[in-house]
Structure formats: structure tokens, C-alpha cells
Design a protein around this motif. Structure first.
Motif, mmCIF file in Angstrom:
data_model
loop_
_atom_site.group_PDB
_atom_site.id
_atom_site.type_symbol
_atom_site.label_atom_id
_atom_site.label_comp_id
_atom_site.label_asym_id
_atom_site.label_seq_id
_atom_site.Cartn_x
_atom_site.Cartn_y
_atom_site.Cartn_z
ATOM 1 N N ARG A 133 0.825 -1.167 0.035
ATOM 2 C CA ARG A 133 -0.152 0.046 0.163
ATOM 3 C C ARG A 133 0.835 1.434 0.032
ATOM 4 N N GLY A 134 2.092 1.092 0.642
ATOM 5 C CA GLY A 134 2.926 2.267 0.597
ATOM 6 C C GLY A 134 3.431 2.670 -0.617
ATOM 7 N N VAL A 135 3.594 1.481 -1.425
ATOM 8 C CA VAL A 135 4.089 1.595 -2.972
ATOM 9 C C VAL A 135 3.284 1.907 -4.086
ATOM 10 N N TRP A 136 2.095 1.317 -3.730
ATOM 11 C CA TRP A 136 1.009 1.527 -4.794
ATOM 12 C C TRP A 136 -0.213 1.931 -4.240
ATOM 13 N N PRO A 137 -0.295 3.218 -4.300
ATOM 14 C CA PRO A 137 -1.518 4.267 -3.931
ATOM 15 C C PRO A 137 -2.877 3.546 -4.568
ATOM 16 N N GLU A 138 -2.872 3.082 -5.490
ATOM 17 C CA GLU A 138 -4.118 2.303 -5.947
ATOM 18 C C GLU A 138 -4.787 1.183 -4.903
ATOM 19 N N LEU A 139 -3.909 0.835 -3.852
ATOM 20 C CA LEU A 139 -4.567 -0.164 -3.113
ATOM 21 C C LEU A 139 -5.061 0.378 -1.871
ATOM 22 N N ALA A 140 -5.173 1.592 -1.791
ATOM 23 C CA ALA A 140 -5.877 2.218 -0.601
ATOM 24 C C ALA A 140 -7.275 2.050 -0.235
ATOM 25 N N ASP A 141 -8.057 1.726 -1.425
ATOM 26 C CA ASP A 141 -9.400 1.407 -1.206
ATOM 27 C C ASP A 141 -9.748 -0.375 -1.362
ATOM 28 N N VAL A 142 -8.661 -1.135 -1.314
ATOM 29 C CA VAL A 142 -8.976 -2.530 -1.567
ATOM 30 C C VAL A 142 -8.897 -3.041 0.007
ATOM 31 N N VAL A 143 -10.049 -4.060 -0.171
ATOM 32 C CA VAL A 143 -10.369 -4.711 1.096
ATOM 33 C C VAL A 143 -9.601 -6.041 1.135
ATOM 34 N N PHE A 144 -8.829 -6.565 2.293
ATOM 35 C CA PHE A 144 -8.210 -7.599 2.246
ATOM 36 C C PHE A 144 -8.733 -8.422 3.368
ATOM 37 N N GLU A 145 -8.932 -9.503 3.277
ATOM 38 C CA GLU A 145 -9.592 -10.755 4.229
ATOM 39 C C GLU A 145 -8.837 -11.824 4.153
ATOM 40 N N VAL A 146 -8.968 -12.558 5.390
ATOM 41 C CA VAL A 146 -8.371 -13.952 5.451
ATOM 42 C C VAL A 146 -9.677 -14.904 6.034
ATOM 43 N N ALA A 147 -9.407 -16.074 5.010
ATOM 44 C CA ALA A 147 -10.549 -16.951 5.465
ATOM 45 C C ALA A 147 -10.052 -18.245 5.525
#
Length: 149
Positions: free
Chosen positions: A59-73
Motif C-alpha cells: 500500500r505504501g508503494v502503490w496508492p491504488e491499493l488504498a481502497d482495496v479490502v483484504f480478508e483472510v478465510a
């Protein structure tokens, strides 16, 4: 006729089996770390921390990831015929990535099963899933990170 070996005394009451039972007269069990130390790190904790640190870095390298939701299942609901068990799922429309912990941890064959190699496998899955979302090659996500000096 053989006699019964049972005595007229009533049988002792069954013991309650719980977490801290006295087993064979050895005393009550306690946690492995004791009352004054934090609990041991588990595989789930290691997995979650590795995912979080990798995502924070990217996220620090790619600002496009700011709104991406990451989940673990724990795992996917089904197996894909001909492909096998998915390690992650990317939904570009919802900007969401789900990592499946059990397939990543248990179905990956490591030549050396230690914490370092387990972290590398988890990080590689994060990089590949994010590359799939962004439509890039995983090696292009952080070219300076892998450059040897």
C-alpha cells in the motif's frame, strides 16, 4: 458358581474432566507460558501478521491499493475441477482480495519447513494476488525490494 467380586461399597463418583484436571496426581495443569508471560505465537497469528505487513508495504508503494479490502478465510467453499484448491480469490469489481489460510499453509510443499520459508510463501501469495488485481507482473510490484546490492 463363581462369586461376584463386587463389594457392597458404592462406586466412587466419576471425576469431572476439565481443562485443569489433576492427572495421575501430578497437579493441576497450567498454560505453557505461565501466568506472567504473553501466550505463545500461533500459526494463525504468524499468517495474519505476514499478510498485514506485506499489504502495508505494498500500500505504501502503490496508492491504488488504498481502497482495496483484504480478508483472510480458512479455506474456499469448493474445489475447482482441473485446477485444485485456490490460495486466494480476487474480485476486481468489489476491490476485494480473500486469502485462504489453510491451503496456503498446508498444501504448499516447502523444501525447508521453517518460519522464514513459511513467511516467504505467504508473501509470494500476497504479491501474486495483488498483481492479479492490478494486472501487473508480481516482480514489477516492488522492483527495488528484490534488487541485490
Amino acid at each position: 458358581m463363581p462369586r461376584s467380586r463386587r463389594s457392597a461399597e458404592p462406586a466412587p463418583a466419576p471425576t469431572a474432566r476439565g481443562r485443569g484436571r489433576d492427572r495421575h496426581g501430578r497437579g493441576i495443569r497450567s498454560s505453557a507460558t505461565g501466568p506472567y508471560l504473553p501466550p505463545l505465537r500461533t500459526r494463525i497469528d504468524l499468517f495474519d501478521m505476514t499478510i498485514a505487513s506485506s499489504v502495508d508495504y505494498l500500500r505504501g508503494v502503490w496508492p491504488e491499493l488504498a481502497d482495496v479490502v483484504f480478508e483472510v478465510a480458512a479455506g474456499p467453499r469448493s474445489v475447482i475441477p482441473g485446477v485444485g484448491v485456490e490460495r486466494w480469490w480476487v474480485n476486481a469489481a468489489e476491490r476485494r482480495i480473500v486469502f485462504y489460510r489453510l491451503p496456503i499453509q498446508r498444501l504448499t510443499r516447502l523444501h525447508r519447513n521453517d518460519e522464514f520459508h513459511q513467511r516467504m510463501v505467504i508473501e509470494s501469495c500476497v504479491f501474486r494476488a495483488i498483481a492479479e488485481l492490478l494486472g501487473k507482473d508480481p516482480w514489477d510490484l516492488a522492483p527495488d525490494r528484490f534488487r541485490h546490492l
